[in-house]
Structures are given as C-alpha cells and as structure tokens.
Enzyme design. Structure first.
Site, short mmCIF file in Angstrom:
data_model
loop_
_atom_site.label_atom_id
_atom_site.label_comp_id
_atom_site.label_asym_id
_atom_site.label_seq_id
_atom_site.Cartn_x
_atom_site.Cartn_y
_atom_site.Cartn_z
N ARG A 71 0.88 -1.18 0.00
CA ARG A 71 0.00 0.00 0.00
C ARG A 71 0.91 1.22 0.00
NH1 ARG A 71 -5.22 1.43 3.65
NH2 ARG A 71 -6.06 0.08 2.00
N HIS A 103 -7.54 0.88 -6.27
CA HIS A 103 -7.71 0.02 -5.08
C HIS A 103 -8.39 -1.28 -5.53
CE1 HIS A 103 -7.84 -1.17 -1.04
NE2 HIS A 103 -8.65 -0.28 -0.50
N GLN A 121 -10.10 -3.81 -2.93
CA GLN A 121 -11.38 -3.34 -2.39
C GLN A 121 -12.50 -3.60 -3.39
OE1 GLN A 121 -12.20 -1.73 0.71
NE2 GLN A 121 -14.22 -2.28 -0.08
N ASP A 179 -17.17 7.55 -1.50
CA ASP A 179 -15.91 7.45 -0.76
C ASP A 179 -15.59 8.85 -0.24
OD1 ASP A 179 -13.52 6.48 0.28
OD2 ASP A 179 -12.44 6.54 -1.63
N CYS A 186 -16.23 1.82 0.96
CA CYS A 186 -15.03 1.02 1.28
C CYS A 186 -14.61 1.19 2.73
CB CYS A 186 -13.90 1.39 0.34
SG CYS A 186 -13.35 3.10 0.49
N ARG A 208 -13.62 -8.41 2.02
CA ARG A 208 -12.21 -8.15 1.75
C ARG A 208 -11.40 -9.41 2.03
NH1 ARG A 208 -10.07 -3.04 1.87
NH2 ARG A 208 -8.21 -4.14 1.15
N1 NVA Z 1 -9.90 6.91 -1.20
C1 NVA Z 1 -9.51 6.46 0.11
C2 NVA Z 1 -9.76 4.99 0.26
C3 NVA Z 1 -9.42 4.43 1.61
C4 NVA Z 1 -9.62 2.96 1.69
C5 NVA Z 1 -8.05 6.80 0.36
O1 NVA Z 1 -7.23 6.58 -0.55
O2 NVA Z 1 -7.73 7.27 1.43
N1 CP Z 2 -11.13 0.08 2.74
C1 CP Z 2 -9.86 -0.02 3.14
O1 CP Z 2 -8.93 -0.28 2.35
O2 CP Z 2 -9.69 0.11 4.48
P1 CP Z 2 -8.32 0.29 5.26
O3 CP Z 2 -7.74 1.61 4.85
O4 CP Z 2 -8.70 0.25 6.70
O5 CP Z 2 -7.39 -0.83 4.89
#
Ligand code: NVA
Ligand code: CP
Length: 302
Positions: free
Chosen positions: A102, A129, A132, A220, A261, A289
């Site tokens: 990540r 992502h 997800q 989101d 998500c 997930r």
């Molecule tokens: N768009 C959000 C998704 C988190 C799972 C982010 O990148 O922070």
């Molecule tokens: N939705 C998601 O990826 O959650 P986290 O950021 O908690 O991993």
C-alpha cells in the site's frame, strides 16, 4: 495472472474466476472446512499508509490459508530511508512468496513487480484500489444474485476507488454512472478505458442524474490519504452536493444497495441515516475483503 496491480490488467474471465473462488473460500470458512492451500508460504505486507481492513484481512487471510504474513511498515524498512524499490524488490523476492504493498505512487507497485520475481498485490495506491473493488463486486453479486442488467453509480471524488469501480463494473457488463465535481474527475487513463463501453458509461457533475434508477450506490471520502492539506478546499467543493442522502436514495431503485469502502465520514459523503440503514451491506463488503483477497492469494501464490 502473475500480479494484481490494477483491475485493467485482468480479463473478465480472470475477474469472475477470483470472485467464484472467493465465494467458495467464504463457504469453506463458514462451514469449518479447512483450506490450508498456502501452507509454508509467507506474504510480506509493506504499508506506507494507514490501514485497518487491508492489514487485518490480509494477515488473517494468510493465517487461514496455512501461511503467514509479515507486517512491514515503511517507517521501519530501509525503503523509508531511501533504499531503492528495485533493490528492495530483489531482496524480498529471495525471502518471501508474495508481496502486498500500500503506497502512494502506482509506479512503485509496478517497479516492485518489474524488479522482483514474486507476485505483487496492490493494496491501494493513489491511482487504484483493486482489492477493495473485488470485495465490492463479490458483495454486489451476493446481494443481487447476478451482475447482468445492473446500474452502478458512484458519487464523489474521482479517486482511487472511483478508478477501480469504473473498471470492475464495466468489465462485468454493468452500467456505470459517476458524478464528480469539475476538476475531480477519474484518471484520464480510466476515462479512456471507459470510452470503449459507449453508453454503458455516464459521467456527469450532477449526482441526481447519476443516481437515477441505480441498483448500487457507491461513495468514498472527499479527501483521501495523502490529501489531508486539501481537506478544507475539497470540503467547499463537495459539501451539500456530493453526498448519499435520502434525496439521492429516493432517485435510485427502491431496493438499491449502498457500498462504502470505509472509513466513512458521516454527514460528509454519506449521511449517518443512510449509512446505518445500509450497514448490513457495507459491513458485508468489509468482511468480503477477507474472502476476495484469499482468492487472490491462492491464484497468485499456490
Ligand atoms: N480513497 C480512500 C480509500 C481508503 C480505503 C483513500 O485513498 O484514502
Ligand atoms: N477500505 C480499506 O482499504 O480500508 P483500510 O484503509 O482500513 O485498509
């Protein structure tokens, strides 16, 4: 399938294969049927951003598959002090059977795959992502029975989630409508990808147009991880318009489901009322997930 870097790189058949295996693994877990398919295998999990769901579901998933997972915070790795990803990839490939990452730049994930010799899984970048959205697609089929004829709608920032939702939804033959403010559209590569789907892809600035007769509504956060400094500017742009609320729900089909998500910001992109009314779908999505990622791990590492 050698890696999971983006959903664009998967064929419709590969996507469905993962979702079918995910359903099977969910059934096995719920019925106490052992499935230690990755016994003796190790997944490294590199995190340059925070996580609750991704970290825990990958770690538990590897355990349930008979393997183990290593949490590797970039704060502790030499990568955090500037060691090149090319070298990190070649070193970790000699210890591990797979890497989950990540991070911010999609290029870093692509480089890890390019220079390493083991499968790489994208667990969120600024661009997409995919893990997800595999869980989201699994949840949609679970609640709706099939993908055919469904209309999905995403309201909000054209971010990593929007990018992956568009690709997954269109690949599986559904209609995709997205409402986002001017200047906050999805990535240009995604818009190019969506062009090929003709009138199955709708993009508008008006959430009411996008939500009309929707079977699934997604949203989101307005400011993603890494965009904390833009929070106030974004709030001014999105506030009051780009939100799933009762008015939007009334335009969608009566049995419309809601997906988020998480983490969710109540009264920003979704009202607390709609969130709680659709909590079953949203938390099933979070649970999925685990099952969807186990399917990816098996496909890549078994
Ligand atoms: N768009 C959000 C998704 C988190 C799972 C982010 O990148 O922070
Ligand atoms: N939705 C998601 O990826 O959650 P986290 O950021 O908690 O991993």
């Amino acid at each position: 399938m050698k890696h999971l870097l983006t959903l664009e790189q998967l064929s419709k058949e590969e996507l469905l294969d993962i979702l079918n295996l995910a359903d099977q693994l969910k059934f096995q877990k719920k019925n106490g049927i052992a499935h230690e398919i990755l016994k003796g295998k190790t997944l490294g999990m590199i995190f340059q951003k925070s996580s609750t769901r991704t970290r825990v579901s990958f770690e538990v998933g590897m355990h349930e598959l008979g393997g183990q997972a290593l949490f590797l915070s970039s704060r502790d790795l030499q990568i955090g002090r500037g060691e090149p990803v090319q070298d990190t990839a070649r070193v970790l490939s000699r210890y591990l059977d797979g890497i989950m990452i990540r991070t911010f730049d999609q290029e870093e994930v692509e480089d890890l795959a390019k220079y390493g010799s083991i499968p790489v899984i994208n667990a969120l970048t600024d661009y997409c992502h995919p893990c997800q959205v595999l869980a989201d697609l699994m949840t949609i089929r679970e609640f709706k029975g099939a993908f055919e004829g469904l209309k999905c709608c995403y309201i909000g920032d054209g971010n990593n989630m929007a990018n992956s939702i568009i690709v997954g939804v269109l690949k599986l033959g559904m209609t995709m409508a997205i409402a986002c403010p001017k200047g906050y559209e999805p990535d240009k590569h995604i818009l190019e990808f969506a062009k090929a789907y003709g009138d199955k892809f709708i993009i508008t600035e008006d959430p009411k147009v996008a939500a009309l007769d929707a079977d699934v509504l997604f949203t989101d956060v307005w400011a993603s991880m890494g965009q904390e400094s833009e929070k106030a500017i974004r709030e001014a742009v999105f506030k009051g318009v780009y939100q799933i609320n009762d008015e939007i729900m009334a335009l969608a089909k009566p049995d419309c489901m809601v997906q988020h998500c998480l983490p969710a910001h109540r009264e920003e992109e979704i009202t607390a009322k709609v969130f709680e009314e659709h909590a079953d779908e949203i938390f099933e999505e979070a649970e999925n997930r685990l099952h969807a990622q186990k399917a990816v791990l098996v496909k890549l590492m078994a």
